[in-house]
Design an enzyme around this catalytic site. Sequence first.
Site, PDB file in Angstrom:
ATOM      1  N   THR A  53     -22.718  57.960  30.395  1.00  0.00           N
ATOM      2  CA  THR A  53     -22.147  57.415  29.163  1.00  0.00           C
ATOM      3  C   THR A  53     -22.970  57.895  27.967  1.00  0.00           C
ATOM      4  O   THR A  53     -24.138  58.265  28.114  1.00  0.00           O
ATOM      5  CB  THR A  53     -22.072  55.877  29.211  1.00  0.00           C
ATOM      6  OG1 THR A  53     -23.372  55.356  29.474  1.00  0.00           O
ATOM      7  CG2 THR A  53     -21.105  55.417  30.296  1.00  0.00           C
ATOM      8  N   THR A  55     -24.549  56.778  24.962  1.00  0.00           N
ATOM      9  CA  THR A  55     -25.854  56.248  24.530  1.00  0.00           C
ATOM     10  C   THR A  55     -26.895  56.423  25.619  1.00  0.00           C
ATOM     11  O   THR A  55     -28.032  56.822  25.364  1.00  0.00           O
ATOM     12  CB  THR A  55     -25.724  54.767  24.128  1.00  0.00           C
ATOM     13  OG1 THR A  55     -24.774  54.667  23.060  1.00  0.00           O
ATOM     14  CG2 THR A  55     -27.057  54.191  23.670  1.00  0.00           C
ATOM     15  N   CYS A  56     -26.489  56.152  26.842  1.00  0.00           N
ATOM     16  CA  CYS A  56     -27.403  56.241  27.981  1.00  0.00           C
ATOM     17  C   CYS A  56     -27.903  57.665  28.195  1.00  0.00           C
ATOM     18  O   CYS A  56     -29.077  57.900  28.466  1.00  0.00           O
ATOM     19  CB  CYS A  56     -26.708  55.742  29.250  1.00  0.00           C
ATOM     20  SG  CYS A  56     -25.924  54.134  29.079  1.00  0.00           S
ATOM     21  N   SER A  57     -26.998  58.621  28.070  1.00  0.00           N
ATOM     22  CA  SER A  57     -27.315  60.026  28.358  1.00  0.00           C
ATOM     23  C   SER A  57     -27.943  60.755  27.181  1.00  0.00           C
ATOM     24  O   SER A  57     -28.633  61.756  27.376  1.00  0.00           O
ATOM     25  CB  SER A  57     -26.041  60.776  28.765  1.00  0.00           C
ATOM     26  OG  SER A  57     -25.521  60.256  29.956  1.00  0.00           O
TER      27      SER A  57
END
Length: 182
Positions: A53, A55-57
Amino acid sequence: MKVGVKLPEVTFHTRVRDESVGGPNPFRWEDKTTADYFAGKRVILFSLPGAFTPTCSTYQLPGYEKGYPEFKDLGIDEIYCMSVNDSFVMNKWAQSQELQNVKVIPDGSGEFTRKMGMLVDKDNLGFGMRSWRYAAVINDGVVEAWFEEPGLMDNCPDDPYGVSSPETVKEYLVEASKASAA
């Protein structure tokens, strides 16, 4: 606030590389427990809504990966990234992110996340049940410091990020280091 809380005992179903398996996908199943990951260590655990996703990546995982040497200097033994994704997804994400330092923990069934009180419904995004975004410093299986994004709720219309960032956790560790030196 979960400071002082002992982590729940669960078994994580992981896939680990094993060249003896052979073939194009040389991995085997290996169950690991909460104790395997957290006993006798001071670690950072951060959990997020999903592998791959934005923000996560783009921010959270790369920030912890890049900051690993500084975190080690501040007394951290390991950094773990957890998500309510299966081991296949987590391993592929780790590979795509070219991780060298951060280790991924698959909470495929969401059992750990549920027992931590962080399992939320994200049906509004087509995700189903996932983790609310948080980070923690865990010392020998007990929460030392807790960093939870505001607004914990099912089907949150946005994706808050900041409180669980590597920068925030590093600030805590720097202050804790100064306090213990005084």
